[in-house]
Design a protein around this motif. Structure first.
Motif, PDB file in Angstrom:
ATOM      1  N   CYS A 298       5.213  -5.320   0.824  1.00 34.96           N
ATOM      2  CA  CYS A 298       5.084  -5.355  -0.628  1.00 34.96           C
ATOM      3  C   CYS A 298       6.466  -5.437  -1.270  1.00 34.96           C
ATOM      4  CB  CYS A 298       4.327  -4.140  -1.135  1.00 34.96           C
ATOM      5  SG  CYS A 298       5.165  -2.569  -0.863  1.00 34.96           S
ATOM      6  N   GLY A 299       6.480  -5.615  -2.590  1.00 39.20           N
ATOM      7  CA  GLY A 299       7.738  -5.681  -3.315  1.00 39.20           C
ATOM      8  C   GLY A 299       8.352  -4.306  -3.489  1.00 39.20           C
ATOM      9  N   ALA A 300       9.578  -4.308  -4.010  1.00 36.39           N
ATOM     10  CA  ALA A 300      10.309  -3.051  -4.160  1.00 36.39           C
ATOM     11  C   ALA A 300       9.773  -2.196  -5.294  1.00 36.39           C
ATOM     12  CB  ALA A 300      11.797  -3.344  -4.386  1.00 36.39           C
ATOM     13  N   GLY A 301       9.183  -2.827  -6.325  1.00 37.09           N
ATOM     14  CA  GLY A 301       8.726  -2.047  -7.467  1.00 37.09           C
ATOM     15  C   GLY A 301       9.902  -1.484  -8.242  1.00 37.09           C
ATOM     16  N   ASP A 302       9.615  -0.539  -9.106  1.00 31.98           N
ATOM     17  CA  ASP A 302      10.675   0.097  -9.892  1.00 31.98           C
ATOM     18  C   ASP A 302      11.413   1.125  -9.048  1.00 31.98           C
ATOM     19  OD1 ASP A 302       9.846  -1.361 -12.114  1.00 31.98           O
ATOM     20  OD2 ASP A 302       8.409   0.188 -12.711  1.00 31.98           O
ATOM     21  N   LEU A 330       0.998  -2.779  -4.896  1.00 31.04           N
ATOM     22  CA  LEU A 330       0.218  -3.439  -3.852  1.00 31.04           C
ATOM     23  C   LEU A 330      -0.724  -4.500  -4.397  1.00 31.04           C
ATOM     24  CD1 LEU A 330      -0.550  -0.243  -1.764  1.00 31.04           C
ATOM     25  CD2 LEU A 330       0.720  -2.228  -0.919  1.00 31.04           C
ATOM     26  N   GLU A 331      -1.021  -4.443  -5.696  1.00 32.41           N
ATOM     27  CA  GLU A 331      -1.918  -5.435  -6.299  1.00 32.41           C
ATOM     28  C   GLU A 331      -1.174  -6.631  -6.872  1.00 32.41           C
ATOM     29  OE1 GLU A 331      -4.524  -3.204  -8.980  1.00 32.41           O
ATOM     30  OE2 GLU A 331      -6.129  -3.658  -7.574  1.00 32.41           O
ATOM     31  N   GLU A 332       0.142  -6.622  -6.779  1.00 29.04           N
ATOM     32  CA  GLU A 332       0.895  -7.773  -7.263  1.00 29.04           C
ATOM     33  C   GLU A 332       0.470  -9.027  -6.484  1.00 29.04           C
ATOM     34  OE1 GLU A 332       4.964  -6.749  -6.825  1.00 29.04           O
ATOM     35  OE2 GLU A 332       4.991  -5.433  -8.587  1.00 29.04           O
ATOM     36  N   PRO A 333       0.304 -10.149  -7.181  1.00 29.16           N
ATOM     37  CA  PRO A 333      -0.185 -11.364  -6.518  1.00 29.16           C
ATOM     38  C   PRO A 333       0.615 -11.750  -5.273  1.00 29.16           C
ATOM     39  CG  PRO A 333      -0.165 -11.651  -8.890  1.00 29.16           C
ATOM     40  CD  PRO A 333       0.502 -10.332  -8.626  1.00 29.16           C
ATOM     41  N   GLU A 334       1.944 -11.591  -5.319  1.00 22.62           N
ATOM     42  CA  GLU A 334       2.753 -11.968  -4.160  1.00 22.62           C
ATOM     43  C   GLU A 334       2.443 -11.106  -2.952  1.00 22.62           C
ATOM     44  OE1 GLU A 334       6.478 -11.384  -5.976  1.00 22.62           O
ATOM     45  OE2 GLU A 334       6.393 -13.259  -7.085  1.00 22.62           O
ATOM     46  N   THR A 335       2.149  -9.817  -3.217  1.00 21.63           N
ATOM     47  CA  THR A 335       1.825  -8.921  -2.109  1.00 21.63           C
ATOM     48  C   THR A 335       0.427  -9.204  -1.578  1.00 21.63           C
ATOM     49  OG1 THR A 335       3.248  -7.212  -3.041  1.00 21.63           O
ATOM     50  CG2 THR A 335       1.636  -6.518  -1.407  1.00 21.63           C
ATOM     51  N   ARG A 336      -0.539  -9.394  -2.479  1.00 20.47           N
ATOM     52  CA  ARG A 336      -1.910  -9.675  -2.043  1.00 20.47           C
ATOM     53  C   ARG A 336      -1.973 -10.964  -1.220  1.00 20.47           C
ATOM     54  NH1 ARG A 336      -6.267  -7.233  -4.739  1.00 20.47           N
ATOM     55  NH2 ARG A 336      -7.525  -8.512  -3.338  1.00 20.47           N
ATOM     56  N   ALA A 337      -1.060 -11.882  -1.490  1.00 19.14           N
ATOM     57  CA  ALA A 337      -1.037 -13.144  -0.745  1.00 19.14           C
ATOM     58  C   ALA A 337      -0.260 -13.028   0.557  1.00 19.14           C
ATOM     59  CB  ALA A 337      -0.423 -14.237  -1.621  1.00 19.14           C
ATOM     60  N   ASN A 338       0.211 -11.828   0.861  1.00  8.11           N
ATOM     61  CA  ASN A 338       1.058 -11.647   2.049  1.00  8.11           C
ATOM     62  C   ASN A 338       0.562 -10.480   2.904  1.00  8.11           C
ATOM     63  OD1 ASN A 338       3.263 -12.438   3.604  1.00  8.11           O
ATOM     64  ND2 ASN A 338       4.643 -10.993   2.614  1.00  8.11           N
ATOM     65  N   PRO A 339      -0.706 -10.516   3.341  1.00  9.68           N
ATOM     66  CA  PRO A 339      -1.247  -9.410   4.140  1.00  9.68           C
ATOM     67  C   PRO A 339      -0.850  -9.542   5.605  1.00  9.68           C
ATOM     68  CG  PRO A 339      -2.927 -11.063   3.879  1.00  9.68           C
ATOM     69  CD  PRO A 339      -1.730 -11.559   3.104  1.00  9.68           C
ATOM     70  N   LEU A 340      -1.052  -8.462   6.340  1.00 12.80           N
ATOM     71  CA  LEU A 340      -0.856  -8.512   7.785  1.00 12.80           C
ATOM     72  C   LEU A 340      -1.962  -9.352   8.423  1.00 12.80           C
ATOM     73  CD1 LEU A 340      -0.015  -4.758   8.365  1.00 12.80           C
ATOM     74  CD2 LEU A 340       1.562  -6.664   8.745  1.00 12.80           C
ATOM     75  N   PRO A 341      -1.658 -10.169   9.419  1.00  5.25           N
ATOM     76  CA  PRO A 341      -2.672 -10.983  10.088  1.00  5.25           C
ATOM     77  C   PRO A 341      -3.462 -10.162  11.117  1.00  5.25           C
ATOM     78  CG  PRO A 341      -0.530 -11.443  11.039  1.00  5.25           C
ATOM     79  CD  PRO A 341      -0.289 -10.480   9.904  1.00  5.25           C
ATOM     80  N   VAL A 342      -4.212  -9.191  10.627  1.00  2.00           N
ATOM     81  CA  VAL A 342      -4.883  -8.231  11.508  1.00  2.00           C
ATOM     82  C   VAL A 342      -5.944  -8.878  12.385  1.00  2.00           C
ATOM     83  CG1 VAL A 342      -4.434  -6.207  10.067  1.00  2.00           C
ATOM     84  CG2 VAL A 342      -6.417  -7.643   9.585  1.00  2.00           C
ATOM     85  N   GLU A 343      -6.372 -10.087  12.018  1.00  2.00           N
ATOM     86  CA  GLU A 343      -7.390 -10.757  12.828  1.00  2.00           C
ATOM     87  C   GLU A 343      -6.873 -11.134  14.208  1.00  2.00           C
ATOM     88  OE1 GLU A 343      -5.131 -13.890  10.597  1.00  2.00           O
ATOM     89  OE2 GLU A 343      -5.988 -11.911  10.139  1.00  2.00           O
ATOM     90  N   ARG A 344      -5.558 -11.028  14.420  1.00  2.79           N
ATOM     91  CA  ARG A 344      -4.994 -11.323  15.735  1.00  2.79           C
ATOM     92  C   ARG A 344      -5.168 -10.162  16.716  1.00  2.79           C
ATOM     93  NH1 ARG A 344       1.051 -13.253  13.888  1.00  2.79           N
ATOM     94  NH2 ARG A 344       0.482 -15.063  12.595  1.00  2.79           N
TER      95      ARG A 344
END
Length: 446
Positions: A298-302, A330-344
């Protein structure tokens, strides 16, 4: 006055074992005070009590008889174990003044491998009528505890002296990881080893000569740990388990090193990893890297205002709640678009979360993991056990939970809200333990 008895069955057992506490030989309708005490390694006496009414046969069974008042109320077979308090009761000053790490976390200070020995007594009108002893073991016979110091690897290993199971199969191996407090994970480890598995407590920060904080830690370090277990322990099947930041770590390891990991338990985990933090550099960048590249985070936030957080944490009865801030980041669009590939992941996945988690939104994060597994047609079994009345702390059964709604963070020195209730956390601990045992049966076949 009849001769009374007080019994704990079994009186000597592994810590999570369900214990039946019963009393007999009292007058029908007589009020009986039943007390439990435990003296920890620092000399602090922890105690709990309840007042019970004997039935028509003069008997009391804590599984059916309510405590009318005491350190807990209502029907709870384990109430005298989880509701224990130190002499200063539930005052958080106990944690503030503590010098022992366990006391700072609101728990008895007891060597992780030593049994917890409880003295139980029953009295009427201030007169002792019966007593007994209960010993809850944490480490079975036949296990040796050895340090792990090989190359850059640091930790401890619980290794069975008998290298193979009675049927000749090799033992399974579990890696356990700590959360944001760092050091070694020794809460779950000895008990899991007692189920018949070799257990590796692999430290990854705030221990020995390892980094002090979580920032750009290479997953190759853990890969070396898995390779070490294959060679030194003969481990053919490896499972991993971690809580909180350790929960996000194991989801990352299952995603990026699936060839080593045949099962994973993420306890209060997250669908991505947190931002890295080094006090000398501040927040930013990844917590973990793989093959020289950052893994999803996720991003750094404040920038946090530590002094403000400490003031609020002390002022608020339930501590400083981080969940709203985490959820926003965690709900920021950039973070939501960058999840862990847990399906592996290369084996079954068990997620355990608390509905009332005030440290970060683990139930929400676990749901996102499940949604991804469903969308990707994950080929292994997976389960999200979402616990009501529970927050960020998910202990074993028969563990003191009096202080669990808030914790004094060992590195930050801030009272952080965890959520849940002491009674609810204790009740749901049985569900999480049963789910863990079933998960390891499915991974290892025993």
């Amino acid at each position: 006055m009849t001769r009374a008895t007080l019994t704990a069955t079994p009186s000597d057992a592994l810590q999570p074992t369900a214990i039946a506490i019963t009393a007999a030989g009292f007058a029908p309708g007589e009020t009986v005070r039943i007390t439990s005490t435990l003296v920890d390694d620092a000399g602090v006496t922890w105690a709990a009590h309840g007042h019970f009414v004997a039935d028509a046969q003069g008997e009391i069974d804590l599984a059916t008889a309510p405590s009318e008042h005491g350190t807990y109320e209502g029907v709870d077979a384990a109430g005298l174990l989880w509701s224990m308090r130190p002499p200063s009761d539930t005052d958080r000053q106990f944690m503030i003044d503590a010098t022992e790490k366990a006391h700072k976390l609101g728990s008895p200070q007891i060597d992780p491998v030593k049994p917890h020995v409880f003295e139980l007594s029953a009295s009427t009108d201030g007169q002792l009528r019966a007593s007994t002893t209960l010993s809850l073991r944490r480490l079975a016979e036949g296990i040796e505890q050895v340090p792990l110091r090989d190359g850059r690897l640091r930790g401890q290993v619980f290794r069975w002296k008998e290298r193979r199971l009675p049927d000749g199969r090799k033992r399974g191996c579990i890696f356990t990881f700590t959360g944001s407090g760092g050091g070694l994970e020794l809460g779950y480890a000895p008990v899991l080893a007692s189920l018949g598995y070799d257990v590796v407590c692999l430290a990854y920060f705030a221990y020995d000569d390892l980094p002090k904080f979580i920032a750009a830690i290479p997953l190759e370090y853990f890969e070396e740990g898995f390779q070490w277990a294959q060679q030194a322990l003969g481990a053919e099947t490896i499972a991993i388990q971690g809580a909180s930041r350790g929960g996000e770590l194991v989801m990352a390891l299952a995603s990026f090193l699936p060839e080593y990991v045949q099962g994973v338990i993420g306890i209060v985990p997250m669908y991505t990893t947190s931002v890295g933090w080094d006090p000398d550099k501040g927040f930013g960048g990844p917590s973990f890297t793989f093959r020289g590249e950052p893994i999803p985070h996720c991003g750094a936030g404040d920038d946090p205002d530590w002094d403000r957080m400490r003031r609020i944490g002390l002022a608020e009865p339930k501590g400083y709640a981080l969940t709203p801030e985490y959820r926003k980041t965690l709900e920021e669009p950039e973070t939501r678009a960058n999840p862990l590939p847990v399906e592996r992941a290369g084996g079954p996945v068990l997620l355990i979360s608390g509905v009332d988690d005030q440290m970060w939104p683990s139930a929400w994060g676990s749901d996102l993991i499940v949604n991804r597994l469903r969308a990707k047609a994950f080929k292994h079994p997976y389960r999200h056990l979402c616990l009501k009345e529970t927050g960020h702390i998910t202990p074993f059964p028969n563990t003191v939970t009096t202080f669990t709604p808030a914790v004094l963070h060992s590195l930050l020195g801030i009272f952080l809200a965890c959520g849940g209730t002491p009674a609810g956390t204790a009740r749901t601990s049985r569900q999480s333990w049963d789910a863990m045992v079933a998960h390891y049966h499915s991974v290892f076949g025993y």
